[in-house]
Scaffold this active site. Structure first.
Site, PDB file in Angstrom:
ATOM      1  N   GLY A   9      71.350  -5.963   4.226  1.00 33.89           N
ATOM      2  CA  GLY A   9      70.231  -5.741   3.298  1.00 33.89           C
ATOM      3  C   GLY A   9      69.306  -6.933   3.284  1.00 33.89           C
ATOM      4  NE  ARG A 267      61.718  -1.603 -18.168  1.00 37.38           N
ATOM      5  CZ  ARG A 267      61.681  -2.173 -16.990  1.00 37.38           C
ATOM      6  NH1 ARG A 267      62.618  -1.925 -16.107  1.00 37.38           N
ATOM      7  NH2 ARG A 267      60.696  -2.984 -16.665  1.00 37.38           N
TER       8      ARG A 267
HETATM    9  C1  LIG Z   1      58.646   0.263  -8.671  1.00 35.76           C
HETATM   10  C2  LIG Z   1      59.583  -0.818  -9.122  1.00 35.76           C
HETATM   11  C3  LIG Z   1      59.106  -1.904  -9.860  1.00 35.76           C
HETATM   12  C4  LIG Z   1      59.972  -2.907 -10.287  1.00 35.76           C
HETATM   13  N1  LIG Z   1      59.472  -3.972 -11.002  1.00 35.76           N
HETATM   14  C5  LIG Z   1      60.311  -4.976 -11.372  1.00 35.76           C
HETATM   15  C6  LIG Z   1      59.813  -6.128 -12.052  1.00 35.76           C
HETATM   16  O1  LIG Z   1      58.624  -6.257 -12.304  1.00 35.76           O
HETATM   17  N2  LIG Z   1      60.696  -7.085 -12.411  1.00 35.76           N
HETATM   18  C7  LIG Z   1      62.041  -7.005 -12.151  1.00 35.76           C
HETATM   19  O2  LIG Z   1      62.787  -7.903 -12.517  1.00 35.76           O
HETATM   20  N3  LIG Z   1      62.525  -5.922 -11.473  1.00 35.76           N
HETATM   21  C8  LIG Z   1      61.706  -4.925 -11.072  1.00 35.76           C
HETATM   22  N4  LIG Z   1      62.204  -3.846 -10.393  1.00 35.76           N
HETATM   23  C9  LIG Z   1      63.617  -3.860  -9.960  1.00 35.76           C
HETATM   24  C10 LIG Z   1      63.771  -4.761  -8.728  1.00 35.76           C
HETATM   25  O3  LIG Z   1      62.657  -4.634  -7.901  1.00 35.76           O
HETATM   26  C11 LIG Z   1      65.016  -4.390  -7.926  1.00 35.76           C
HETATM   27  O4  LIG Z   1      66.118  -4.312  -8.764  1.00 35.76           O
HETATM   28  C12 LIG Z   1      65.305  -5.436  -6.854  1.00 35.76           C
HETATM   29  O5  LIG Z   1      64.148  -5.670  -6.081  1.00 35.76           O
HETATM   30  C13 LIG Z   1      66.468  -5.048  -5.985  1.00 35.76           C
HETATM   31  O6  LIG Z   1      66.593  -6.006  -4.968  1.00 35.76           O
HETATM   32  P1  LIG Z   1      67.780  -5.949  -3.922  1.00 35.76           P
HETATM   33  O7  LIG Z   1      67.590  -7.074  -2.972  1.00 35.76           O
HETATM   34  O8  LIG Z   1      69.057  -5.830  -4.633  1.00 35.76           O
HETATM   35  O9  LIG Z   1      67.578  -4.563  -3.177  1.00 35.76           O
HETATM   36  P2  LIG Z   1      66.382  -3.998  -2.276  1.00 35.76           P
HETATM   37  O10 LIG Z   1      65.144  -4.773  -2.416  1.00 35.76           O
HETATM   38  O11 LIG Z   1      66.383  -2.547  -2.587  1.00 35.76           O
HETATM   39  O12 LIG Z   1      66.908  -4.226  -0.800  1.00 35.76           O
HETATM   40  C14 LIG Z   1      67.984  -3.478  -0.275  1.00 35.76           C
HETATM   41  C15 LIG Z   1      68.095  -3.750   1.207  1.00 35.76           C
HETATM   42  O13 LIG Z   1      69.240  -3.087   1.713  1.00 35.76           O
HETATM   43  C16 LIG Z   1      68.892  -2.363   2.888  1.00 35.76           C
HETATM   44  N5  LIG Z   1      69.827  -1.238   3.022  1.00 35.76           N
HETATM   45  C17 LIG Z   1      70.144  -0.289   2.102  1.00 35.76           C
HETATM   46  N6  LIG Z   1      71.017   0.599   2.632  1.00 35.76           N
HETATM   47  C18 LIG Z   1      71.259   0.199   3.904  1.00 35.76           C
HETATM   48  C19 LIG Z   1      72.044   0.703   4.983  1.00 35.76           C
HETATM   49  N7  LIG Z   1      72.767   1.833   4.883  1.00 35.76           N
HETATM   50  N8  LIG Z   1      72.027   0.043   6.153  1.00 35.76           N
HETATM   51  C20 LIG Z   1      71.297  -1.079   6.315  1.00 35.76           C
HETATM   52  N9  LIG Z   1      70.527  -1.593   5.338  1.00 35.76           N
HETATM   53  C21 LIG Z   1      70.501  -0.973   4.150  1.00 35.76           C
HETATM   54  C22 LIG Z   1      67.438  -1.967   2.662  1.00 35.76           C
HETATM   55  O14 LIG Z   1      66.792  -1.655   3.859  1.00 35.76           O
HETATM   56  C23 LIG Z   1      66.912  -3.254   2.015  1.00 35.76           C
HETATM   57  O15 LIG Z   1      66.612  -4.201   2.996  1.00 35.76           O
HETATM   58  C24 LIG Z   1      61.351  -2.825  -9.981  1.00 35.76           C
HETATM   59  C25 LIG Z   1      61.840  -1.744  -9.246  1.00 35.76           C
HETATM   60  C26 LIG Z   1      60.966  -0.736  -8.826  1.00 35.76           C
HETATM   61  C27 LIG Z   1      61.516   0.422  -8.078  1.00 35.76           C
END
Ligand SMILES: Cc1cc2nc3c(=O)[nH]c(=O)nc-3n(C[C@H](O)[C@H](O)[C@H](O)COP(=O)(O)OP(=O)(O)OC[C@H]3O[C@@H](n4cnc5c(N)ncnc54)[C@H](O)[C@@H]3O)c2cc1C
Length: 533
Positions: A9, A267
């Site tokens: 990820g 929320r």
């Molecule tokens: C529209 C929106 C607005 C938001 N605004 C805010 C905000 O203002 N403030 C805040 O604090 N939070 C906010 N959030 C929440 C926050 O953005 C997310 O919780 C956070 O970015 C998640 O980060 P992450 O690195 O865990 O996952 P992600 O950014 O989702 O990254 C996941 C990674 O895993 C990879 N992956 C997934 N499955 C597989 C697989 N099977 N094989 C290989 N790779 C895979 C994907 O390609 C990606 O690279 C928001 C969310 C959304 C949807």
């Protein structure tokens, strides 16, 4: 292929973990199904919470208290404390690596007030905060020569007894199965709210298959019933209008033009108030018409563009119809304060993890903070673990290449997009803002049938070159499994708490002031409740 640390990820959590691990000059490989510039993190608009030296009238104690209150008593005060105490260091680090934070007239990092908080503590970069953070982290990864494999779909872990020794991937461009062995594996694959297809703010990549694989390999999952519904998505497109709009003074009004809730409540409360109106066949609108246009252009440019693009509405002059849809997963793979999962050599961070920080209700702005905080912890723990782990290339693994061939040679063609949409709709109406036993039991029945029918399913496109339908089918199979786990968790919690509201048990009960934990014991799901300390 071999690596010391394998990160699955490339969102904000994965990249933070990779950078932290790389500090120790070990081999770090980041693998993801998309490109690092394009994960869910880049959609985060509103901001990231922190108490800074320059923050007015706020304290770390208040930050801890707000986060804990929002969690409805099922987060760990200790874990929250550690994250909140680190918040200033995290912002300072992001600032130093060149995240372009918005500034106030004194040139200090500007902060806005988000829902459920008592203070202005959300730092932001206009309304492109996640995108700016993600791209800056990626720049750093390139600078530090971290290796990447993009468009590789995670299929399963390489496991021996209770230890993880790597992972199996499908090269999306060629349909070739690849094994990567590693001493430490970090899973940073994002949340599961994306399986509410058509009723979610998430991208269609946030599909939970990696969480399911962790579960099937023995990891404990926790608090799955807590799916956060974001109050304000544009009606018809589900595109998010960030909480920053309400933080900058936008109102929520009903069909008669009346405000009906404090816009900056948590929320869960706002989403329920809106959904009640919608169930009663009323419309709900976001009203920004009274806000200075200059302020909108400066602080909410993306929201203005989104409203115009997806609804042809000028928010400076017109009301914007909104709905509440699935947005964030408070639950996930259970981990401790050092990001360790219940499996040896496996560390988890970001939205796929349940680090006991958000409990039943996450505060806006706390996720971006958590993904970096826990991401760094995961990176540190993964490096620390290297001395106790070894590469084990001799482990026998399932023959996924034959599995892929089998899928492609089947004749039972299904329309994955239609099924994904149907699944999303069922989840939204049976496991949405309001739930009850009858609806959820009906949902389980539907999910069981769908699971059986997908066992031998295939897609029309049999090509091995960049077969996105194949990936979508693989995602759908695990999404159905994930949906079953969420439903079972929600059925079992016979109370209402935070984002989990049951019309048949509409009160919180002290007997449920615990985290739920689900794990697989001899092929049977076992659900327990644990105190959170
Ligand atoms: C529209 C929106 C607005 C938001 N605004 C805010 C905000 O203002 N403030 C805040 O604090 N939070 C906010 N959030 C929440 C926050 O953005 C997310 O919780 C956070 O970015 C998640 O980060 P992450 O690195 O865990 O996952 P992600 O950014 O989702 O990254 C996941 C990674 O895993 C990879 N992956 C997934 N499955 C597989 C697989 N099977 N094989 C290989 N790779 C895979 C994907 O390609 C990606 O690279 C928001 C969310 C959304 C949807």
């Amino acid at each position: 292929m071999i690596s010391d640390v394998l990160v699955i990820g490339s969102g904000g959590a994965g990249l933070s973990a990779a950078l932290e691990a790389k500090k120790e000059n070990v081999k770090v490989l980041v693998v993801s199904k998309a490109y690092p510039t394009n994960s869910q993190t880049c959609q985060a608009q509103g901001g990231i919470n922190a108490v800074l030296e320059t923050t007015k009238n706020d304290s770390v104690e208040d930050f801890i208290e707000d986060t804990f209150i929002a969690s409805k008593n099922i987060a760990s005060k200790n874990s929250i404390k550690k994250m909140c105490e680190t918040s200033e260091d995290i912002i300072t680090w992001l600032d130093e690596i060149a995240v372009p934070f918005s500034r106030n007239e004194d040139s200090d990092i500007a902060q806005r007030k988000f829902g459920g908080t008592t203070k202005r503590r959300t730092c932001y970069s206009s309304d492109y905060t996640g995108l700016k953070i993600l791209h800056t982290l990626y720049d750093q990864c390139i600078k530090k020569e971290i290796e990447f494999l993009n468009e590789y779909f995670f299929l399963d872990f390489i496991k021996e007894e209770n230890s993880i020794h790597g992972a199996i991937f499908l090269n999306i461009q060629s349909a070739e199965v690849v094994k990567i062995f590693a001493k430490s594996v970090i899973l940073a694959s994002g949340g599961y709210a994306g399986i509410y297809e058509g009723f979610t703010t998430n991208s269609n990549m946030t599909t939970a298959e990696a969480i399911v694989k962790a579960y099937k390999n023995g990891a404990k999952l926790s608090n799955l019933e807590f799916v956060q519904f974001h109050p304000t998505a544009i009606k018809g497109s589900n595109t998010l209008i960030s909480e920053s709009a309400r933080a900058e003074g936008a109102y929520l009004v009903d069909t008669k033009g009346n405000r009906f809730i404090d816009e900056l409540s948590t929320r869960d409360e706002v989403a329920r108030a809106i959904t009640k109106k919608l169930i009663n066949k009323e419309e709900v609108y976001l009203d920004l018409r009274h806000i200075d246009t200059k302020l909108i252009d400066e602080l909410l440019p993306q929201e203005k563009i989104l409203a115009k693009t997806f609804k042809d509405i000028d928010i400076t002059k017109e009301l914007l119809p909104i709905v509440s849809v699935a947005h964030y997963s408070m639950g996930g793979i259970l981990c401790d304060e050092e990001a360790k999962s219940s499996l040896k050599n496996l560390f988890v961070c970001g939205e796929c993890a349940q680090g006991n920080i958000h409990g039943a209700n996450r505060l806006g702005g706390n996720s971006l903070l958590e993904i970096i905080y826990l991401g760094k912890k995961a990176g540190m723990s993964a490096v620390e673990n290297l001395k106790d782990s070894s590469i084990k290339e001799e482990i026998e693994v399932e023959d996924y290449q034959s599995y892929i061939e089998e899928i492609l040679s089947s004749t039972k063609v299904v329309n994955v997009l239609t099924l994904k949409k149907e699944l999303g709709e069922k989840l939204f109406y049976h496991l949405g803002v309001f739930r009850n036993k009858k609806e959820m039991e009906e949902l389980l029945e539907y999910l069981n049938k769908l699971e059986t029918s997908l066992k031998t399913a295939t897609i029309e496109d049999k090509s091995k070159i960049y077969n996105k339908s194949l990936i979508e089918l693989l995602e759908l199979k695990e999404a159905v499994y994930m949906a079953k786990l969420i439903t079972k968790s929600a059925l079992s919690r016979k109370e209402s708490r935070g984002a989990h509201f049951r019309t048949d048990y509409d009160k919180s009960l002290s007997s449920f002031e615990k985290r739920s934990v689900i794990s697989l014991k001899e092929n049977v799901d076992e659900l327990t409740y644990e105190d959170v300390v």
